[in-house]
Motif scaffolding. Structure first.
Motif, PDB file in Angstrom:
ATOM      1  N   GLU A   1       0.854  -1.375   0.001  1.00 19.78           N
ATOM      2  CA  GLU A   1      -0.017  -0.067  -0.009  1.00 19.78           C
ATOM      3  C   GLU A   1       1.035   1.068  -0.056  1.00 19.78           C
ATOM      4  O   GLU A   1       0.522   2.272  -0.834  1.00 19.78           O
ATOM      5  CB  GLU A   1      -0.821   0.004   0.997  1.00 19.78           C
ATOM      6  N   TRP A   2       1.767   1.384   0.831  1.00 22.91           N
ATOM      7  CA  TRP A   2       2.828   2.532   0.817  1.00 22.91           C
ATOM      8  C   TRP A   2       3.377   2.823  -0.596  1.00 22.91           C
ATOM      9  O   TRP A   2       3.551   3.758  -0.862  1.00 22.91           O
ATOM     10  CB  TRP A   2       4.041   2.055   1.614  1.00 22.91           C
ATOM     11  N   LEU A   3       3.813   1.553  -1.310  1.00 24.70           N
ATOM     12  CA  LEU A   3       4.515   1.834  -2.300  1.00 24.70           C
ATOM     13  C   LEU A   3       3.513   2.342  -3.715  1.00 24.70           C
ATOM     14  O   LEU A   3       3.763   2.864  -4.560  1.00 24.70           O
ATOM     15  CB  LEU A   3       5.098   0.230  -3.123  1.00 24.70           C
ATOM     16  N   ASP A   4       2.109   1.896  -3.462  1.00 19.50           N
ATOM     17  CA  ASP A   4       1.090   2.219  -4.615  1.00 19.50           C
ATOM     18  C   ASP A   4       0.952   3.803  -4.874  1.00 19.50           C
ATOM     19  O   ASP A   4       0.664   4.389  -3.848  1.00 19.50           O
ATOM     20  CB  ASP A   4      -0.209   1.535  -4.194  1.00 19.50           C
ATOM     21  N   PRO A   5       1.416   4.373  -5.818  1.00 15.42           N
ATOM     22  CA  PRO A   5       0.964   5.631  -6.092  1.00 15.42           C
ATOM     23  C   PRO A   5      -0.402   6.069  -5.899  1.00 15.42           C
ATOM     24  O   PRO A   5      -0.551   7.326  -5.475  1.00 15.42           O
ATOM     25  CB  PRO A   5       1.689   5.968  -7.551  1.00 15.42           C
ATOM     26  N   ALA A   6      -1.165   5.192  -5.918  1.00 16.36           N
ATOM     27  CA  ALA A   6      -2.584   5.609  -5.715  1.00 16.36           C
ATOM     28  C   ALA A   6      -2.862   5.888  -4.507  1.00 16.36           C
ATOM     29  O   ALA A   6      -4.167   6.437  -4.105  1.00 16.36           O
ATOM     30  CB  ALA A   6      -3.790   4.659  -6.371  1.00 16.36           C
ATOM     31  N   THR A   7      -2.046   5.562  -3.561  1.00 17.94           N
ATOM     32  CA  THR A   7      -2.339   5.669  -2.207  1.00 17.94           C
ATOM     33  C   THR A   7      -2.310   7.285  -1.831  1.00 17.94           C
ATOM     34  O   THR A   7      -1.005   7.444  -1.967  1.00 17.94           O
ATOM     35  CB  THR A   7      -1.439   5.151  -1.258  1.00 17.94           C
ATOM     36  N   PRO A   8      -3.199   7.804  -1.239  1.00 17.11           N
ATOM     37  CA  PRO A   8      -3.215   9.243  -0.972  1.00 17.11           C
ATOM     38  C   PRO A   8      -2.060   9.526   0.030  1.00 17.11           C
ATOM     39  O   PRO A   8      -1.922   8.761   0.956  1.00 17.11           O
ATOM     40  CB  PRO A   8      -4.643   9.745  -0.550  1.00 17.11           C
ATOM     41  N   ALA A   9      -1.613  10.683  -0.075  1.00 13.26           N
ATOM     42  CA  ALA A   9      -0.583  11.226   1.008  1.00 13.26           C
ATOM     43  C   ALA A   9      -1.059  11.075   2.494  1.00 13.26           C
ATOM     44  O   ALA A   9      -0.318  10.579   3.289  1.00 13.26           O
ATOM     45  CB  ALA A   9       0.071  12.732   0.488  1.00 13.26           C
TER      46      ALA A   9
END
Length: 226
Positions: free
Chosen positions: A177-185
């Motif tokens: 989840e941390w790596l996924d660019p889709a995870t919001p900041a």
């Protein structure tokens, strides 16, 4: 966190635990990484995601913004400040995982020396450290000021009780989840603050004092001593 770690297994051994379905874009090679005693400024393997592909790049441990050339490049970033402070603002959204086998801490011994301890997962699996950095993508070439910092949190006791900081370590699920660019900041910040692995996920043992010299390398450095 003292600033010394091991990254000795091969990159495919780390990635296999993450269970990421797409093929790895590998710029670090297939051989064991063989860093038994990595110090700051060492070039280490890191993982990052661009669109739907995961990349393994070799990146220097330490980073500073272009306007901070008058100071040494930090190797760690405090989780309490990293998302909102000016120093790391340019790279906060550039999330990495630094996969390691263990890290080291030092504690004062009865003879006034410093005794090193190795800390690793109880299952001896990869330790997925949350990190941010400046790194190449498919559109950019490597730059001299590329690098990364590991995010650290309050140790909260329970882990040797020898140091006030330790790396934020994620489970494989949280690392994806941390790596996924889709995870919001905002979600990434909450993960770093509250969803790192607890001290119960780790074990530790004493190692020989040869690990104190960063020039020393080899599997004997991680062996348990009485």
């Amino acid at each position: 966190m003292c600033g010394r770690l091991s990254q000795y297994r091969g990159i495919h051994d780390f990635v296999a635990v993450l269970s990421i379905p797409d093929a790895l874009i590998n710029y670090v090679g297939d051989a064991p990484l063989a860093h038994y005693n990595a110090a700051p400024t060492t070039t280490l393997a890191v993982l990052h995601q661009h669109q739907q592909r995961v990349y393994a790049h070799a990146l220097r441990w330490g980073w500073r913004p272009h306007w901070a050339k008058d100071r040494a490049a930090p190797i760690n970033a405090r989780v309490e400040k990293v998302a909102h402070g000016a120093f790391f603002r340019a790279i906060w959204r550039h999330r990495l995982i630094v996969p390691v086998d263990n890290w080291f801490e030092w504690v004062d011994a009865e003879d006034n020396s410093r005794q090193p301890w190795l800390i690793r997962r109880t299952d001896h699996g990869p330790v997925f450290c949350a990190a941010i950095g400046q790194f190449p993508t498919t559109e950019t070439a490597s730059r001299d000021d590329d690098g990364f910092v590991i995010i650290t949190a309050d140790s909260a006791g329970g882990m040797l009780d020898i140091h006030d900081r330790r790396p934020v370590v994620f489970s494989a699920e949280r690392a994806r989840e941390w790596l996924d660019p889709a995870t919001p900041a905002e979600r990434a910040e909450q993960m770093a603050l509250f969803e790192g692995e607890s001290s119960e996920a780790f074990e530790w043992h004493k190692v020989g004092k040869a690990v104190g010299n960063a020039r020393n390398q080899g599997a004997e450095l991680i062996e348990k001593v009485a």
